[in-house]
Design an enzyme around this catalytic site. Structure first.
Site, PDB file in Angstrom:
ATOM      1  N   SER A 158      -8.157   3.874   9.394  1.00  0.00           N
ATOM      2  CA  SER A 158      -8.683   3.787   8.074  1.00  0.00           C
ATOM      3  C   SER A 158      -8.024   3.189   6.832  1.00  0.00           C
ATOM      4  O   SER A 158      -8.676   2.313   6.244  1.00  0.00           O
ATOM      5  CB  SER A 158      -9.072   5.291   7.608  1.00  0.00           C
TER       6      SER A 158
ATOM      7  N   LYS B 191      -8.978  -1.488   5.752  1.00  0.00           N
ATOM      8  CA  LYS B 191      -9.027  -1.796   4.547  1.00  0.00           C
ATOM      9  C   LYS B 191      -8.243  -2.998   4.099  1.00  0.00           C
ATOM     10  O   LYS B 191      -8.473  -3.998   3.464  1.00  0.00           O
ATOM     11  CB  LYS B 191      -9.362  -0.655   3.502  1.00  0.00           C
TER      12      LYS B 191
ATOM     13  N   ASP C 202     -15.553   2.617   7.654  1.00  0.00           N
ATOM     14  CA  ASP C 202     -14.593   3.598   7.190  1.00  0.00           C
ATOM     15  C   ASP C 202     -15.336   4.228   6.093  1.00  0.00           C
ATOM     16  O   ASP C 202     -14.986   5.516   5.964  1.00  0.00           O
ATOM     17  CB  ASP C 202     -13.587   2.691   6.625  1.00  0.00           C
TER      18      ASP C 202
ATOM     19  N   ARG D 125     -15.185  12.935   8.309  1.00  0.00           N
ATOM     20  CA  ARG D 125     -14.000  13.319   8.581  1.00  0.00           C
ATOM     21  C   ARG D 125     -13.736  14.429   7.358  1.00  0.00           C
ATOM     22  O   ARG D 125     -13.288  15.605   7.837  1.00  0.00           O
ATOM     23  CB  ARG D 125     -12.923  12.323   8.315  1.00  0.00           C
TER      24      ARG D 125
ATOM     25  N   HIS E  52       0.645  -1.214   0.028  1.00  0.00           N
ATOM     26  CA  HIS E  52      -0.026   0.152   0.138  1.00  0.00           C
ATOM     27  C   HIS E  52       0.987   1.455   0.086  1.00  0.00           C
ATOM     28  O   HIS E  52       1.846   1.257   0.921  1.00  0.00           O
ATOM     29  CB  HIS E  52      -0.844   0.035   1.250  1.00  0.00           C
TER      30      HIS E  52
HETATM   31  N1  URA Z   1      -6.420   6.996   2.924  1.00  0.00           N
HETATM   32  C1  URA Z   1      -7.465   6.385   3.593  1.00  0.00           C
HETATM   33  O1  URA Z   1      -7.939   5.290   3.214  1.00  0.00           O
HETATM   34  N2  URA Z   1      -7.690   6.867   5.087  1.00  0.00           N
HETATM   35  C2  URA Z   1      -7.366   7.821   5.445  1.00  0.00           C
HETATM   36  O2  URA Z   1      -7.641   8.524   6.349  1.00  0.00           O
HETATM   37  C3  URA Z   1      -6.031   8.787   4.775  1.00  0.00           C
HETATM   38  C4  URA Z   1      -5.654   8.175   3.690  1.00  0.00           C
END
Ligand code: URA
Length: 439
Positions: free
Chosen positions: A187, A191, A165, A172, A86
């Site tokens: 977050s 995932k 999320d 947010r 990632h």
């Molecule tokens: N990418 C995400 O998936 N979440 C965040 O909070 C910031 C970047």
């Protein structure tokens, strides 16, 4: 049965700087998922977390609850190790496109769920969709089947994965609570951990073209995510990599696909390959198919040289409905812009800076990215042949090629790009690309 928590009790405890219990965090995430907490209560809680922070145990509990708010992909039928990468996002960062087939060609499965570009950073899904026919919207069952059959799937977030999320991120975004370490970590990691992986490698970028502007901030984010991954039983490692200038020489969706295919042919730009090999070697080590990073890099170089990585890319593209001829003749298959113009140096000198953020803004002017989540992107536009910091240029030399579908947009982008590329009299040595390894 445990006593339910009232939202206002949990919010008050965090507001007052208390450490939350796992059950309180679970109640908050459940409230976000089933709608039992109102948006104003969720928002108040997010602000309390933003102002008071969370310790590692709380952040792990938050990540776990968010991951379990939906389905966790079951890839137990895949017999080989499953490792993903990632990136926190940058300009010209197309690493996933060629890294995934390279690692898969080494016998490690790469189940990868990616995002779209928003603002100045590009998204893997937009790049893949520039390949005619390529489907990123696979179901979780199709995802599992592709990982099993080809060793890789490159898809977008499905509605079943981490729904909490989705809700919390949208809040947010509009409540000034995005830039908060525990919320960012939870977050991203919820995932990734819902993908069904065994281990994870993170590319945490720092610099003017990155989410984290400084090395200390990137280090803190990387350490926090590594701690969460490890605490959840998924070995996690991070590289901190510089993002002051674009990665590679191409920016723009189809143009980056073409550059990734060049990488698979052994013709990739040096900086892009350096990051790719470093991340890939860590993936092979975590998968335990290589004993150390040196051996891992050698293995990756082998699959590029033998053509096995390119062959794997063809399989992946075909398995997801894309036109696999893209791997042999990218320019014939990928969309092409109507206008291509060379931007030339007015004077001789050395390239001092190629300001990543400004290059991204110039690409945005061309339509390569989106300003709002619902915007469409133009797959054909962007830049190629971008110069790199430290290179010598003579007067009249090409600094970049601009690919545009609209002449007015081309002029605007050329003006921004001209300012983004700074040349000067003295030679410069670029900073190391890979600053640190964590985990
Ligand atoms: N990418 C995400 O998936 N979440 C965040 O909070 C910031 C970047």
């Amino acid at each position: 049965m445990s006593t339910p928590f009232f939202p206002q009790q949990v919010i008050a405890r965090k507001r007052d700087g208390r450490v939350l219990m796992d059950a309180e965090i679970a109640a908050f995430v459940r409230g976000a998922t089933d709608g039992s907490w109102a948006d104003y209560q969720l928002s108040a809680m997010l602000m309390a977390i933003f102002l008071r922070g969370m310790n590692t145990a709380e952040t792990v509990a938050l990540t776990k609850a968010m991951m379990n708010s939906g389905v966790v992909a079951d890839l137990s039928s895949v017999q080989v190790p499953k490792v993903d990468k990632h990136s926190t996002g940058g300009v010209g960062d197309k690493v996933s496109l060629h890294l995934a087939p390279m690692v898969a060609a080494c016998g490690v499965a790469v189940p990868m769920i990616s995002g779209r570009g928003l603002g100045h950073t590009g998204g893997t899904l937009d790049k893949l969709e520039s390949i005619p026919g390529f489907r990123v919207g696979l179901s979780l069952e199709e995802y599992r089947e592709r990982v099993e059959s080809t060793g890789c799937a490159l898809i977008g977030q499905t509605k079943e994965l981490a729904p909490a999320d989705k809700k919390l991120y949208a809040l947010r975004d509009v409540t000034a609570t995005v830039e908060c370490l525990p919320l960012i970590c939870a977050s991203i990691m919820c995932k990734k951990l819902a993908e069904g992986i065994d281990a994870l490698v993170l590319d945490v970028k720092f610099g003017r073209g990155a989410f984290m502007k400084t090395l200390p901030d990137a280090r803190a984010l990387a350490q926090a995510m590594v701690d969460i991954g490890n605490a959840m039983g998924k070995p996690t490692r991070a590289l901190l990599t510089a993002m002051d200038q674009p990665l590679g020489r191409a920016v723009g969706n189809a143009l980056e696909v073409a550059e990734s295919i060049a990488c698979l042919r052994g013709e990739g730009p040096a900086d892009l390959m350096e990051v790719t090999y470093a991340l890939g070697a860590e993936m092979l080590c975590l998968a335990k198919v290589s004993g150390d990073v040196k051996e891992g890099e050698a293995r990756l170089r082998e699959v590029v040289a033998s053509g096995a990585a390119l062959k794997k890319m063809k399989e992946i593209v075909a398995a997801q409905g894309g036109d696999a001829r893209v791997c042999d003749a990218p320019d014939e298959v990928l969309p092409q812009a109507k206008h291509v113009r060379e931007l030339k140096a007015e004077r001789a000198g050395w390239v001092q800076e190629v300001v990543a953020l400004d290059v991204a803004l110039a690409a945005l002017q061309l339509g390569a990215g989106r300003v709002r989540a619902e915007d469409a992107v133009d797959p054909a536009v962007g830049f190629t042949r971008l110069v790199k910091v430290g290179e010598r240029v003579e007067a009249g030399a090409v600094l970049a090629c601009i690919h545009a579908n609209d002449t007015a947009r081309l002029e605007t982008a050329a003006a921004i790009l001209g300012e983004a590329i700074v040349t000067g009299d003295g030679p410069v040595t670029p900073e190391p690309l890979i600053a640190e390894r964590i985990g």
